[in-house]
Motif scaffolding. Structure first.
Motif, PDB file in Angstrom:
ATOM      1  N   ILE A 101       0.937  -1.186  -0.017  1.00 36.83           N
ATOM      2  CA  ILE A 101      -0.029   0.027   0.117  1.00 36.83           C
ATOM      3  C   ILE A 101       0.908   1.283  -0.139  1.00 36.83           C
ATOM      4  CG2 ILE A 101      -1.633   1.265   1.388  1.00 36.83           C
ATOM      5  CD1 ILE A 101      -2.689  -1.185   2.606  1.00 36.83           C
ATOM      6  N   GLU A 102       0.793   2.092  -0.909  1.00 33.86           N
ATOM      7  CA  GLU A 102       1.492   3.448  -1.156  1.00 33.86           C
ATOM      8  C   GLU A 102       0.724   4.531  -1.015  1.00 33.86           C
ATOM      9  OE1 GLU A 102       3.861   3.385  -4.496  1.00 33.86           O
ATOM     10  OE2 GLU A 102       5.279   1.881  -4.162  1.00 33.86           O
ATOM     11  N   THR A 103       1.091   5.649  -0.360  1.00 28.02           N
ATOM     12  CA  THR A 103       0.320   6.744  -0.500  1.00 28.02           C
ATOM     13  C   THR A 103       1.402   7.968  -0.656  1.00 28.02           C
ATOM     14  OG1 THR A 103       1.036   6.871   2.047  1.00 28.02           O
ATOM     15  CG2 THR A 103      -1.190   6.021   1.703  1.00 28.02           C
ATOM     16  N   PRO A 104       0.917   9.011  -1.399  1.00 28.26           N
ATOM     17  CA  PRO A 104       1.919  10.252  -1.458  1.00 28.26           C
ATOM     18  C   PRO A 104       2.401  10.759  -0.106  1.00 28.26           C
ATOM     19  CG  PRO A 104      -0.542  10.580  -2.446  1.00 28.26           C
ATOM     20  CD  PRO A 104      -0.802   9.298  -1.594  1.00 28.26           C
ATOM     21  N   VAL A 105       3.605  11.635  -0.485  1.00 25.01           N
ATOM     22  CA  VAL A 105       4.129  11.945   0.717  1.00 25.01           C
ATOM     23  C   VAL A 105       3.685  12.918   1.535  1.00 25.01           C
ATOM     24  CG1 VAL A 105       6.441  11.530  -0.367  1.00 25.01           C
ATOM     25  CG2 VAL A 105       5.437  13.712  -0.759  1.00 25.01           C
ATOM     26  N   LEU A 106       2.251  13.261   1.007  1.00 30.08           N
ATOM     27  CA  LEU A 106       1.685  14.296   1.887  1.00 30.08           C
ATOM     28  C   LEU A 106       1.039  13.550   3.006  1.00 30.08           C
ATOM     29  CD1 LEU A 106      -0.539  15.942  -0.887  1.00 30.08           C
ATOM     30  CD2 LEU A 106       0.612  17.226   1.149  1.00 30.08           C
ATOM     31  N   PHE A 107       0.979  12.071   3.282  1.00 29.20           N
ATOM     32  CA  PHE A 107       0.637  11.441   4.245  1.00 29.20           C
ATOM     33  C   PHE A 107       1.913  10.883   5.165  1.00 29.20           C
ATOM     34  CE2 PHE A 107      -2.680  11.319   0.870  1.00 29.20           C
ATOM     35  CZ  PHE A 107      -3.720  11.903   1.686  1.00 29.20           C
ATOM     36  N   THR A 108       1.892  11.534   6.232  1.00 25.77           N
ATOM     37  CA  THR A 108       3.181  11.183   7.230  1.00 25.77           C
ATOM     38  C   THR A 108       2.566  11.155   8.618  1.00 25.77           C
ATOM     39  OG1 THR A 108       4.120  13.216   7.536  1.00 25.77           O
ATOM     40  CG2 THR A 108       4.828  11.939   5.253  1.00 25.77           C
ATOM     41  N   ASP A 109       3.317  10.799   9.606  1.00 26.49           N
ATOM     42  CA  ASP A 109       3.291  11.117  10.948  1.00 26.49           C
ATOM     43  C   ASP A 109       3.025  12.617  10.849  1.00 26.49           C
ATOM     44  OD1 ASP A 109       3.200   8.424  11.385  1.00 26.49           O
ATOM     45  OD2 ASP A 109       5.295   8.326  12.232  1.00 26.49           O
ATOM     46  N   HIS A 110       2.339  12.960  12.110  1.00 30.61           N
ATOM     47  CA  HIS A 110       2.465  14.469  12.311  1.00 30.61           C
ATOM     48  C   HIS A 110       1.370  15.358  11.514  1.00 30.61           C
ATOM     49  CE1 HIS A 110       5.505  13.297  14.883  1.00 30.61           C
ATOM     50  NE2 HIS A 110       6.418  13.203  13.836  1.00 30.61           N
ATOM     51  N   MET A 111       0.727  14.541  10.544  1.00 31.88           N
ATOM     52  CA  MET A 111      -0.032  15.363   9.538  1.00 31.88           C
ATOM     53  C   MET A 111      -1.217  16.218  10.247  1.00 31.88           C
ATOM     54  SD  MET A 111      -1.645  12.491   6.917  1.00 31.88           S
ATOM     55  CE  MET A 111      -2.457  11.251   7.688  1.00 31.88           C
ATOM     56  N   VAL A 112      -1.695  17.044   9.567  1.00 33.66           N
ATOM     57  CA  VAL A 112      -3.085  17.636   9.850  1.00 33.66           C
ATOM     58  C   VAL A 112      -4.428  17.420   8.660  1.00 33.66           C
ATOM     59  CG1 VAL A 112      -4.405  19.710  10.607  1.00 33.66           C
ATOM     60  CG2 VAL A 112      -2.075  19.442  11.458  1.00 33.66           C
ATOM     61  N   LEU A 113      -5.173  16.820   9.220  1.00 35.52           N
ATOM     62  CA  LEU A 113      -6.372  16.752   8.121  1.00 35.52           C
ATOM     63  C   LEU A 113      -7.257  17.694   8.391  1.00 35.52           C
ATOM     64  CD1 LEU A 113      -6.823  12.666   8.356  1.00 35.52           C
ATOM     65  CD2 LEU A 113      -5.497  14.232   6.609  1.00 35.52           C
ATOM     66  N   GLN A 114      -8.030  18.356   7.516  1.00 38.11           N
ATOM     67  CA  GLN A 114      -9.023  19.249   7.748  1.00 38.11           C
ATOM     68  C   GLN A 114     -10.201  18.718   8.579  1.00 38.11           C
ATOM     69  OE1 GLN A 114      -9.030  22.469   6.871  1.00 38.11           O
ATOM     70  NE2 GLN A 114     -11.107  22.468   7.864  1.00 38.11           N
ATOM     71  N   SER A 123       9.173  16.422  -3.814  1.00 38.90           N
ATOM     72  CA  SER A 123      10.072  16.016  -2.620  1.00 38.90           C
ATOM     73  C   SER A 123       9.670  17.226  -1.362  1.00 38.90           C
ATOM     74  CB  SER A 123      11.491  16.510  -3.111  1.00 38.90           C
ATOM     75  OG  SER A 123      11.890  15.820  -4.296  1.00 38.90           O
ATOM     76  N   THR A 124       9.942  16.467  -0.165  1.00 43.11           N
ATOM     77  CA  THR A 124       9.647  17.087   0.957  1.00 43.11           C
ATOM     78  C   THR A 124      10.187  16.259   2.240  1.00 43.11           C
ATOM     79  OG1 THR A 124       7.832  18.014   2.475  1.00 43.11           O
ATOM     80  CG2 THR A 124       7.452  15.868   1.054  1.00 43.11           C
ATOM     81  N   ILE A 125      10.587  16.706   3.348  1.00 40.08           N
ATOM     82  CA  ILE A 125      10.904  16.010   4.447  1.00 40.08           C
ATOM     83  C   ILE A 125       9.418  15.556   5.147  1.00 40.08           C
ATOM     84  CG2 ILE A 125      12.994  17.006   4.702  1.00 40.08           C
ATOM     85  CD1 ILE A 125      12.074  18.698   6.823  1.00 40.08           C
ATOM     86  N   GLY A 126       8.132  15.847   4.963  1.00 44.93           N
ATOM     87  CA  GLY A 126       7.047  15.484   5.283  1.00 44.93           C
ATOM     88  C   GLY A 126       6.491  16.564   6.528  1.00 44.93           C
ATOM     89  N   TRP A 127       5.521  16.127   7.306  1.00 42.97           N
ATOM     90  CA  TRP A 127       4.935  16.970   8.249  1.00 42.97           C
ATOM     91  C   TRP A 127       5.847  17.115   9.655  1.00 42.97           C
ATOM     92  CZ3 TRP A 127       0.662  20.176   7.589  1.00 42.97           C
ATOM     93  CH2 TRP A 127      -0.138  19.935   6.620  1.00 42.97           C
TER      94      TRP A 127
END
Length: 660
Positions: free
Chosen positions: A25-38, A162-166
């Motif tokens: 199961i893969e998800t984009p790099v937008l989804f990481t630990d510490h994320m905020v969902l609306q 590219s990002t280091i994530g949330w």
């Protein structure tokens, strides 16, 4: 088919299905630990897995949803969220595969984009944020989460980035994050007491068309040729590099032929005995769009004669001047003494021994401008001949200037593989990957790079806003932006001005629904295009959000021009959005007003506040017809209301501007 055969068939299908095993199961790099969902939304969560796999998404706040991947392995689901809170977990599962994101918060998610004044970090070599060290040390806000999209360009829309994530907001993570975005998010967090997620995607020095999609730009018609060129950028990296090199060489040949100051590589305009009697008189520093030279990208030549004493002529001299935009070449008595392609940096070129002479000497500078405004920034004191004997010679005044070439006359414009200032390339790479993520709204700080094309920006900016809303497909989400801050030396007399026209174009975007503008005409820095008071910029953006998005009773606008009424030799100006009473920031009479008659010649006006109106007049204008307020790059202006928010610059005329 009899019942027995039907049962056997169903058992076979069931057995076959049970052999289809989910392997990933893969998800984009937008989804990481510490994320905020609306919060209070159906948030989109998506990714890839094996074709036909059933994916179950579970939010530990009590919601669950399932979906099945398509033939291409892609899947998407909408997971309901509840009111702000956390931390929670989001779990993705299929068969034996489980993927869990921890420390997830539900809150308010905002996109933060633009050019350098949005990109400017809390702490950095070029960033001069007010009280930066203290702000960073106090940035302990675990419920504010930070996400930065790294710089990239693409010639077609891409889904990856590219990002280091949330990250949690703390004194370490905040250092490199957008100061404007942080102070906006901090104000929202403090006032609403909810988690805030800030997605920062910006790039300094970039133009609005780079942040806009192809189809929307095609509707404008202004960028068709470039878009057609970009659409063919589908070859190998090696072939694209070769194409760029060939086209760049051809462009340079065309420039050499088009620039009337050049004869191939010979600088005709640097000759000591040149007849420059038809050149335009000019003082530096200035941007040539603000002068009678007009509005164009290309080159401008500057010449000045100086008389040197015997002592100065024999001393070791350095030609010094401030901050060319974009880059320059310099000659002294016909001999080239330096060139530099660094944008907006102080120049210091040593004059070779024996080149300077007693009496008349000629300095020549060629400034090359690729996009936006062109000319010189900095201070008057930056312009001098520096002598090693301590007797420096000021050289800011009494230059002559002449256009060299206009890029409109250049047929070959190569598509750079690295230049972010090309239509669509930043939308493709830095906005398109975000489009599925559920957001509350966007904040925007940009416009400096489009100031030379302010008239075009009237349509371009609104096109970009509408484009983003169409692409996100969540309706007319809130879009709040910063009007350009004051910058550049202050003009002694009323002038036409590209930055004033750009601010007007920004104000026109308020005609779009659910938009708001933070006026920054009073918190800029005349010596720095990146003013340090981002705290107030972020706060004023947040005031718009608090009032318009979150329905809080707060003043957010400052007075806005409404209409005028001519009464004999005076003009009465009415305003909307007045909080309390009109006043001035320094308790003096209002300043920054200019008045003109039918001859279109503006002079400074006397101004007085009478209730909720301002009355302006001038003994030099018997029959006034138009008023302008704060109409320059760095105006003297002081009109506020009880909220202490400044009045937005405006003009009452529609006379042709210098960027039209």
């Amino acid at each position: 088919m009899n019942v027995h055969k039907l049962v056997l068939f169903l058992l076979f299908v069931s057995a076959l299905a049970s052999c289809t095993k989910t392997t990933f199961i893969e998800t984009p790099v937008l989804f990481t630990d510490h994320m905020v969902l609306q919060q209070n939304a159906a948030v989109k969560i998506w990714g890839k897995s094996d074709a036909g796999a059933e994916i179950t998404i579970t939010g530990s706040w009590g919601e669950q949803v399932s979906c099945t991947t398509g033939k291409n392995g892609e899947w998407m689901a909408e997971l309901p969220t509840i009111e702000a809170g956390g931390p929670y977990e989001v779990t993705l599962s299929s068969g034996d595969i489980t993927k869990t994101f921890g420390d997830v918060l539900l809150g308010e998610v905002w996109i933060c984009s633009g050019q350098s004044n949005m990109e400017m970090p809390v702490i950095g070599n070029w960033a001069q944020l007010d009280n930066a060290e203290e702000e960073a040390a106090n940035a302990n806000y675990p419920s504010i989460r930070l996400f930065t999209v790294e710089r990239n360009i693409a010639f077609a829309p891409i889904d990856t980035m590219s990002t280091i994530g949330w990250e949690e907001c703390d004194p370490t993570t905040i250092n490199k994050f957008s100061a404007t975005a942080y102070f906006f998010g901090r104000e929202i967090h403090r006032k609403l007491n909810v988690p805030v997620g800030l997605i920062h995607s910006s790039w300094g020095g970039t133009v609005a068309e780079a942040w806009t999609s192809k189809n929307s730009l095609l509707e404008m018609g202004d960028f068709d040729a470039t878009l057609e060129h970009i659409s063919h950028m589908d070859g190998s990296q090696e072939s694209l590099i070769k194409q760029y090199e060939v086209e760049t060489e051809q462009m340079n040949l065309e420039i050499k032929k088009a620039d009337i100051g050049l004869d191939n590589d010979k600088a005709l305009f640097a000759a000591e005995d040149l007849d420059d009697s038809d050149w335009t008189k000019i003082d530096l520093p200035t941007l040539w769009e603000a002068t009678s030279l007009g509005n164009y990208d290309g080159s401008t030549w500057f010449r000045k004669e100086v008389t040197l004493t015997p002592a100065l002529a024999k001393s070791k001299l350095t030609l010094q001047y401030g901050a060319p935009d974009d880059y320059d070449e310099a000659w002294f008595n016909g001999v080239k003494v330096g060139e530099n392609k660094a944008w907006a940096e102080l120049r210091q070129y040593e004059i070779p021994a024996g080149l300077a002479k007693e009496g008349k000497n000629v300095m020549t500078i060629r400034v090359y401008d690729n996009t936006g405004a062109g000319g010189f920034m900095g201070e008057v004191k930056d312009f001098q001949l520096v002598s090693d004997n301590g007797k420096n010679l000021p050289i800011a005044k009494n230059w002559l200037a002449k256009k060299g070439f206009d890029f409109k006359d250049i047929k070959t414009i190569p598509v750079s593989l690295t230049d972010p200032n090309q239509p669509t390339v930043l939308f493709n790479a830095m906005i398109n990957p975000l489009l599925q993520y559920t957001i509350k709204g966007a904040i925007w700080y940009q416009g400096e790079s489009n100031a030379g094309r302010a008239y075009q920006y009237r349509k371009l900016f609104q096109t970009m806003i509408t484009d983003w809303r169409q692409q996100w497909n969540i309706g007319d989400f809130p879009f709040y932006f910063v009007q350009l801050a004051n910058y550049q030396p202050r003009n002694a007399q009323p002038v036409d001005d590209t930055w004033a026209e750009l601010r007007e174009a920004q104000t026109m975007a308020l005609s779009l629904p659910n938009t708001g503008m933070a006026v920054a005409i009073d918190i800029g820095n005349p010596l720095d295009i990146h003013p340090g008071n981002k705290q107030e910029v972020g706060r004023r953006l947040a005031l718009n959000a608090l009032a318009k998005t979150y329905n809080k009773e707060v003043a957010y606008s400052g007075p806005m021009y409404k209409n005028i009424e001519v009464k004999n030799n005076t003009i009465e100006i009415s305003f909307s959005d007045i909080e309390g009473e009109l006043s001035t920031s320094d308790n003096k009479n209002p300043e920054g007003f200019a008045i003109a008659g039918a001859d279109k010649k503006f002079v400074w006006a006397n101004a007085q506040i009478e209730g909720d109106k301002v009355i302006v007049s001038s003994p030099k204008v018997i029959n006034p017809v138009a008023v302008r307020y704060a109409w320059s790059s760095n105006p003297a202006c002081n009109l506020i209301d009880s909220s202490e928010l400044p009045t937005s610059p405006f003009r009452t005329d529609n006379w042709k501007g210098i960027t039209e």
